[in-house]
Design a protein around this motif. Structure first.
Motif, PDB file in Angstrom:
ATOM      1  N   TRP A 212      56.126   2.878  85.619  1.00 41.98           N
ATOM      2  CA  TRP A 212      57.039   2.537  86.700  1.00 41.98           C
ATOM      3  C   TRP A 212      58.479   2.554  86.183  1.00 41.98           C
ATOM      4  O   TRP A 212      58.778   1.967  85.149  1.00 41.98           O
ATOM      5  N   GLU A 213      59.347   3.219  86.937  1.00 42.83           N
ATOM      6  CA  GLU A 213      60.763   3.268  86.571  1.00 42.83           C
ATOM      7  C   GLU A 213      61.616   2.962  87.788  1.00 42.83           C
ATOM      8  O   GLU A 213      61.529   3.649  88.817  1.00 42.83           O
ATOM      9  N   TRP A 214      62.429   1.897  87.682  1.00 41.02           N
ATOM     10  CA  TRP A 214      63.363   1.553  88.752  1.00 41.02           C
ATOM     11  C   TRP A 214      64.505   2.550  88.731  1.00 41.02           C
ATOM     12  O   TRP A 214      65.145   2.779  87.717  1.00 41.02           O
ATOM     13  N   LYS A 215      64.756   3.161  89.872  1.00 34.95           N
ATOM     14  CA  LYS A 215      65.796   4.176  89.914  1.00 34.95           C
ATOM     15  C   LYS A 215      66.350   4.299  91.323  1.00 34.95           C
ATOM     16  O   LYS A 215      65.885   3.630  92.259  1.00 34.95           O
ATOM     17  N   SER A 216      67.325   5.181  91.486  1.00 33.16           N
ATOM     18  CA  SER A 216      67.924   5.439  92.793  1.00 33.16           C
ATOM     19  C   SER A 216      67.685   6.897  93.172  1.00 33.16           C
ATOM     20  O   SER A 216      67.920   7.800  92.356  1.00 33.16           O
ATOM     21  N   VAL A 217      67.210   7.119  94.377  1.00 33.29           N
ATOM     22  CA  VAL A 217      67.007   8.468  94.905  1.00 33.29           C
ATOM     23  C   VAL A 217      67.873   8.613  96.154  1.00 33.29           C
ATOM     24  O   VAL A 217      67.663   7.908  97.148  1.00 33.29           O
ATOM     25  N   TYR A 240      61.459  -6.664 103.705  1.00 28.39           N
ATOM     26  CA  TYR A 240      60.410  -7.101 104.618  1.00 28.39           C
ATOM     27  C   TYR A 240      60.995  -8.015 105.689  1.00 28.39           C
ATOM     28  O   TYR A 240      62.030  -8.652 105.501  1.00 28.39           O
ATOM     29  N   GLY A 241      60.311  -8.059 106.827  1.00 27.25           N
ATOM     30  CA  GLY A 241      60.710  -8.946 107.900  1.00 27.25           C
ATOM     31  C   GLY A 241      59.966 -10.260 107.798  1.00 27.25           C
ATOM     32  O   GLY A 241      58.773 -10.288 107.498  1.00 27.25           O
ATOM     33  N   TYR A 242      60.669 -11.355 108.052  1.00 29.79           N
ATOM     34  CA  TYR A 242      60.059 -12.675 108.016  1.00 29.79           C
ATOM     35  C   TYR A 242      60.669 -13.515 109.130  1.00 29.79           C
ATOM     36  O   TYR A 242      61.870 -13.794 109.107  1.00 29.79           O
ATOM     37  N   SER A 243      59.847 -13.875 110.127  1.00 26.41           N
ATOM     38  CA  SER A 243      60.317 -14.664 111.256  1.00 26.41           C
ATOM     39  C   SER A 243      61.503 -13.951 111.917  1.00 26.41           C
ATOM     40  O   SER A 243      61.353 -12.837 112.398  1.00 26.41           O
ATOM     41  N   THR A 244      62.671 -14.557 111.911  1.00 23.23           N
ATOM     42  CA  THR A 244      63.838 -13.937 112.541  1.00 23.23           C
ATOM     43  C   THR A 244      64.725 -13.215 111.538  1.00 23.23           C
ATOM     44  O   THR A 244      65.780 -12.706 111.903  1.00 23.23           O
ATOM     45  N   GLU A 245      64.299 -13.146 110.270  1.00 25.54           N
ATOM     46  CA  GLU A 245      65.139 -12.571 109.224  1.00 25.54           C
ATOM     47  C   GLU A 245      64.553 -11.270 108.680  1.00 25.54           C
ATOM     48  O   GLU A 245      63.351 -11.048 108.722  1.00 25.54           O
ATOM     49  N   PHE A 246      65.444 -10.437 108.178  1.00 31.23           N
ATOM     50  CA  PHE A 246      64.999  -9.304 107.373  1.00 31.23           C
ATOM     51  C   PHE A 246      65.548  -9.518 105.975  1.00 31.23           C
ATOM     52  O   PHE A 246      66.744  -9.760 105.810  1.00 31.23           O
ATOM     53  N   ARG A 247      64.667  -9.440 104.983  1.00 27.17           N
ATOM     54  CA  ARG A 247      65.050  -9.854 103.639  1.00 27.17           C
ATOM     55  C   ARG A 247      64.934  -8.741 102.607  1.00 27.17           C
ATOM     56  O   ARG A 247      64.045  -7.887 102.688  1.00 27.17           O
ATOM     57  N   ASP A 248      65.814  -8.778 101.646  1.00 29.91           N
ATOM     58  CA  ASP A 248      65.708  -8.058 100.374  1.00 29.91           C
ATOM     59  C   ASP A 248      65.646  -6.541 100.477  1.00 29.91           C
ATOM     60  O   ASP A 248      65.105  -5.881  99.584  1.00 29.91           O
ATOM     61  N   PHE A 249      66.233  -5.971 101.527  1.00 35.31           N
ATOM     62  CA  PHE A 249      66.296  -4.508 101.588  1.00 35.31           C
ATOM     63  C   PHE A 249      67.138  -3.985 100.439  1.00 35.31           C
ATOM     64  O   PHE A 249      68.209  -4.489 100.148  1.00 35.31           O
ATOM     65  N   GLY A 250      66.624  -2.999  99.735  1.00 37.10           N
ATOM     66  CA  GLY A 250      67.318  -2.437  98.599  1.00 37.10           C
ATOM     67  C   GLY A 250      67.066  -3.163  97.298  1.00 37.10           C
ATOM     68  O   GLY A 250      67.519  -2.714  96.240  1.00 37.10           O
ATOM     69  N   GLU A 251      66.337  -4.296  97.372  1.00 38.80           N
ATOM     70  CA  GLU A 251      66.100  -5.094  96.184  1.00 38.80           C
ATOM     71  C   GLU A 251      64.621  -5.153  95.815  1.00 38.80           C
ATOM     72  O   GLU A 251      64.259  -5.196  94.644  1.00 38.80           O
ATOM     73  N   LEU A 252      63.755  -5.188  96.810  1.00 37.24           N
ATOM     74  CA  LEU A 252      62.315  -5.188  96.536  1.00 37.24           C
ATOM     75  C   LEU A 252      61.595  -4.637  97.764  1.00 37.24           C
ATOM     76  O   LEU A 252      62.191  -4.404  98.813  1.00 37.24           O
ATOM     77  N   GLY A 253      60.306  -4.425  97.600  1.00 39.94           N
ATOM     78  CA  GLY A 253      59.501  -3.926  98.713  1.00 39.94           C
ATOM     79  C   GLY A 253      58.195  -4.675  98.807  1.00 39.94           C
ATOM     80  O   GLY A 253      57.600  -5.017  97.783  1.00 39.94           O
ATOM     81  N   HIS A 254      57.762  -4.966 100.012  1.00 36.84           N
ATOM     82  CA  HIS A 254      56.450  -5.560 100.236  1.00 36.84           C
ATOM     83  C   HIS A 254      55.541  -4.467 100.777  1.00 36.84           C
ATOM     84  O   HIS A 254      55.745  -3.994 101.899  1.00 36.84           O
ATOM     85  N   TYR A 255      54.572  -4.074  99.991  1.00 36.39           N
ATOM     86  CA  TYR A 255      53.673  -3.001 100.395  1.00 36.39           C
ATOM     87  C   TYR A 255      52.272  -3.560 100.614  1.00 36.39           C
ATOM     88  O   TYR A 255      51.805  -4.347  99.803  1.00 36.39           O
TER      89      TYR A 255
END
Length: 255
Positions: A212-217, A240-255
């Motif tokens: 795994w390599e963290w990078k920008s595409v 990811y979306g949580y209740s009324t918020e959207f969190r951590d776009f560009g920082e992590l992913g929930h798959y």
């Protein structure tokens, strides 16, 4: 005495407008061009305007170029300059089909996320077991309440499916399912029987057998996951979306 006479061409009114297609099927990310025909051909004003009933699904340019943005249906309408005459085309937008990537770990993967058109796209956002997206993008996310969850019985705050703990199941219900049934699998339903969403076991293979390599595409952060055979997939940090918020776009992913 002299008299100046100015002769102008008679105004020829538009009597009709039509499109070369009345319905088109597209996949997200594609473009098609519609052509409008004005009658009679010698009409004085042959200019038209274009519009879409749902720009989230499809947009149209001033020259009739239709761009499919997201899965769904829209109606493209062309109108004569006086607005009295119109013609329409129904647009149906389906999912783009990913390429198939063999990482050499026993499970083949799609080359991009469900609802995406390229690897760095986040794709659509689905609650567990939903076959239709809750949001097309992180910018479209509004809210998601447990009370609206498909398998949640709000009067007694219990689950009716995908439950492994009797304390949370309605009337003690459990099914111990942690893999989606086909009818609840968004990939299977929307892409066809060749596809399914990954399981926890599939992700374990990615973790155990790949680098795994963290990078920008193209300006999008995420992990490039490379298999032992050298082939790779890219998992964008879609947040990811949580209740009324959207969190951590560009920082992590929930798959």
């Amino acid at each position: 005495a002299t008299c100046t006479v100015t002769v102008t061409a008679a105004t020829v009114s538009v009597t009709g407008v039509s499109l070369n297609k009345t319905s088109i099927s597209m996949t997200a990310g594609d473009t098609q061009t519609l052509t409008a025909t004005i009658t009679p051909s010698n009409a004085t004003d042959k200019s038209v305007t274009w519009s879409s009933s749902n720009t989230a699904i499809a947009t149209v340019s001033s020259t009739g170029v239709v761009t499919a943005n997201n899965v769904g249906s829209a109606v493209i309408t062309v109108a004569t300059n006086d607005g009295n005459l119109t013609a329409s085309c129904s647009v149906s937008v389906g999912y783009a089909i990913p390429g198939i990537v063999d990482l050499g770990i026993g499970v083949k993967w799609g080359s991009f996320n469900l609802g995406a058109v390229k690897p760095e796209d986040s794709g659509y956002y689905y609650p567990w077991g939903y076959t239709e997206p809750e949001a097309f993008s992180h910018n479209d996310f509004i809210w998601f309440s447990l009370d609206s969850y498909k398998w949640y019985y709000s009067p007694d705050r219990t689950l009716t499916k995908y439950c492994s703990n009797a304390s949370y199941g309605r009337n003690g219900y459990t099914d111990n399912k942690n893999v989606l049934d086909k009818e609840d699998d968004a990939a299977y339903v929307n892409l066809g029987s060749q596809w399914r969403l990954p399981t926890a076991g599939d992700y374990s293979l990615l973790q155990e057998k790949c680098s795994w390599e963290w990078k920008s595409v193209n300006g999008v952060s995420g992990y490039e996951v490379t298999g032992p055979n050298g082939n790779s997939i890219f998992l964008p940090a879609a947040g990811y979306g949580y209740s009324t918020e959207f969190r951590d776009f560009g920082e992590l992913g929930h798959y």
